[in-house]
Enzyme design. Sequence first.
Site, mmCIF file in Angstrom:
data_model
loop_
_atom_site.group_PDB
_atom_site.id
_atom_site.type_symbol
_atom_site.label_atom_id
_atom_site.label_comp_id
_atom_site.label_asym_id
_atom_site.label_seq_id
_atom_site.Cartn_x
_atom_site.Cartn_y
_atom_site.Cartn_z
ATOM 1 N N SER A 59 43.006 -28.301 23.196
ATOM 2 C CA SER A 59 43.381 -27.937 24.647
ATOM 3 C C SER A 59 44.743 -27.352 24.840
ATOM 4 C CB SER A 59 42.916 -28.912 25.557
ATOM 5 O OG SER A 59 42.816 -28.469 26.783
ATOM 6 N N ASP A 116 45.587 -22.528 29.382
ATOM 7 C CA ASP A 116 46.132 -23.399 28.528
ATOM 8 C C ASP A 116 45.616 -22.984 27.022
ATOM 9 O OD1 ASP A 116 43.358 -24.187 28.893
ATOM 10 O OD2 ASP A 116 43.822 -26.178 28.517
ATOM 11 N N ASP A 167 42.958 -23.441 25.270
ATOM 12 C CA ASP A 167 41.477 -23.095 25.145
ATOM 13 C C ASP A 167 41.045 -22.462 26.394
ATOM 14 O OD1 ASP A 167 41.489 -25.550 26.672
ATOM 15 O OD2 ASP A 167 39.614 -26.363 25.832
ATOM 16 N N ASP A 172 40.405 -23.507 29.538
ATOM 17 C CA ASP A 172 39.650 -24.149 30.375
ATOM 18 C C ASP A 172 40.407 -24.634 31.759
ATOM 19 O OD1 ASP A 172 40.967 -26.200 29.291
ATOM 20 O OD2 ASP A 172 39.059 -27.480 28.921
#
Length: 446
Positions: free
Chosen positions: A102, A241, A243, A245
Amino acid sequence: MRKLFGTDGVRGTANVAPMTADMALRIGAAVGRYFRRDSGGVHRVVIGKDTRLSGYMFENALTAGLTSTGMNVLLLGPVPTPAVGLMTRSMRADLGVMISASHNPAQDNGIKFFGPDGFKLSDQAEAEIEALVEKGVEPAQAPNIGRAKRVDDARFRYGERVKSSLPRDLRLDGLKVVVDCANGAAHRAAPEILWELGADVIPMGISPDGTNINRGCGSTQPMAAAEMVVAQGAHVGICLDGDADRVIMIDENGAVADGDQFMALLAGRWAAEDRLAGGALVATVMSNLGLERFLESKGLRLERTAVGDRYVVERMRAGGFNLGGEQSGHIVMSDYATTGDGLMAGLHFLAEMVRSGQPASALARQFDPVPQLLRNVRYSAGQTPLEDAGVKAAIAASEADLAGTGRLLIRKSGTEPLIRVMAECTDEARLNAAVERVVGAVEQAL
């Protein structure tokens, strides 16, 4: 008690326990055995990843472990985390896996899991998988070993799903948008989708090299994007960010708006349209008191959960709510997605700009936040500072000092070896004193 799993899967420094290739293989075998049905038929798992160098290693190790238990693996390549939840459901897979840490730096990596319904696993499921990792599993017989195959159009399938969450007649013509992709999983999808919807796109963080994900960019370091918005005369900025999400928005003046302001905007809008399910927003204990008071002023409720977007989603599902998220920028709109989707949320902010005709600065400041201070203290493996008598005394003293005017929250991070000390208070002097008292006690205990 889970030891391997944190608040969002397994995470740590690559090639340092538990994030080793050997452990990834064992986890793959364990989770493959856990999800493989006994009734025969095709057993399928989808695997996505972000752009970290170690992603190749973990992708191969997980594939080996999963195929050893008879699971057929579909490799999506670099895609946002919400794409894995989507593809798990749409491809009728038994399991979805996302390889990502992440917002963490490039040397870290992690493994997140989605069940066949596209939602992240429960604590109980993770505990049972941990037990299988420790015990070991019996591999499939040679004729039943699984196969692996690359899926080339995952990014495009995801893009169509994101766009379909908006009204069909909505276009972003005339909007100049800076999008910071953090050199991460959405470095191709985000600019493409914005361009397809008609925006004038100024992309940043779109040159991943395996080591620069989240470095000086993205939702945790949005200042470069803020400077770009002002320099280019853009109407708005979207910071994702690693990833994709989570999202942080930037207005036309370069001011940063966090997830609390975003959730306030959507909650107010949806409530006015009578489509905010249950008359409530679900957020974590980290969300600002100002958000809670804003919702109360509109006759709405704030349902608080433990930190972690999957705990938000669990409460949303249990209570029948359709909007939730985190101050850090996870925005969960369960009418459209099974987990936080930074790009989708960003598009809904742009849609509100188009619908209302208001600038980003007007939409991104829904309430005046109560002054909030967060300090992190790093600790080493085996250290337990929160059990120290001096720390407990400092916490009790700070809680007493803030009683009636604010609140204190002390917790261990679920993704990094950090003690997080957060307080809110209308009196900033008392706020600073309360936090410094606890931080000082923790540092002394360490």
